[in-house]
Motif scaffolding. Structure first.
Motif, PDB file in Angstrom:
ATOM      1  N   THR A 180      -5.295 -10.802  -9.747  1.00 24.91           N
ATOM      2  CA  THR A 180      -5.502 -11.893  -8.800  1.00 24.91           C
ATOM      3  C   THR A 180      -6.889 -12.441  -9.121  1.00 24.91           C
ATOM      4  OG1 THR A 180      -6.528 -10.505  -7.103  1.00 24.91           O
ATOM      5  CG2 THR A 180      -4.111 -10.723  -7.032  1.00 24.91           C
ATOM      6  N   GLN A 206      -3.942  -6.101   0.681  1.00 20.17           N
ATOM      7  CA  GLN A 206      -2.970  -6.125  -0.399  1.00 20.17           C
ATOM      8  C   GLN A 206      -2.099  -4.866  -0.414  1.00 20.17           C
ATOM      9  OE1 GLN A 206      -6.038  -6.850  -3.338  1.00 20.17           O
ATOM     10  NE2 GLN A 206      -5.187  -8.861  -3.770  1.00 20.17           N
ATOM     11  N   SER A 253       1.019 -10.555  -3.287  1.00 22.87           N
ATOM     12  CA  SER A 253      -0.147 -10.944  -4.098  1.00 22.87           C
ATOM     13  C   SER A 253       0.290 -11.516  -5.417  1.00 22.87           C
ATOM     14  CB  SER A 253      -1.028  -9.729  -4.383  1.00 22.87           C
ATOM     15  OG  SER A 253      -1.550  -9.225  -3.180  1.00 22.87           O
TER      16      SER A 253
END
Length: 171
Positions: free
Chosen positions: A146, A41, A171
């Motif tokens: 997330t 990420q 993301s």
């Protein structure tokens, strides 16, 4: 007697070494898999104009009254004198962590939160102020969750750079 002591020390060293190499589904393998997700990420290439990747490190970031472990991507911008960061916090309860982060602003005499969209999902732009030479300067960050993490991008005095870097996380 001396040979027995050396043999015993070697046996203990081998046992310690072997125990670290055993593949355990509930042991270190799970942690490493989670860390891999967090590192993915942190974008290092194809960054927005004016932002340069510097490094990735593990760090602790204060949220509420406690330090939280995070993977941190460090970036330099061409216009801001402050590094821009992406902090990824792995957690089984990301919404609880984001609520705790937001509670730091409960005594603000303004609304520090603006709902925005990043990569097709809900995110929150956070504004705090610092005083420099008697002038209030806005400092921007963006936070979102997330499935298993909370992500924070910022701080910067340039809101668009924060949003652009947040978008680069995919993301």
């Amino acid at each position: 007697m001396f040979k027995k002591i050396i043999l015993l020390i070697m046996l203990l060293a081998v046992a310690a070494f072997v125990s670290g190499c055993i593949d355990d589904k509930t042991g270190n393998n799970t942690v490493n898999k989670t860390d891999t997700i967090k590192y993915e990420q942190i974008p290092t290439v194809n960054l927005p104009a004016g932002i340069t990747f510097i490094d990735v490190t593990e760090t602790y970031v204060e949220i509420g009254n406690s330090p939280r472990k995070a993977i941190e991507g460090i970036y330099k911008t061409d216009t801001d004198d402050v590094d821009l960061n992406i902090d990824v916090f792995n957690t089984e309860t990301p919404q609880v962590l984001i609520d705790e982060y937001k509670s730091q602003y409960k005594d603000a005499n303004y609304n520090p939160f603006t709902e925005i969209s990043i990569n097709g999902h809900k995110a929150t732009q956070v504004i705090r102020y610092k005083t420099k030479n008697g002038t209030q300067i806005p400092i921007y960050s963006v936070i979102w969750t997330t499935k298993d993490s909370m992500i924070k991008v910022g701080p910067s005095t340039d809101a668009q750079k924060v949003i652009n870097l947040a978008t680069a996380t995919n993301s």
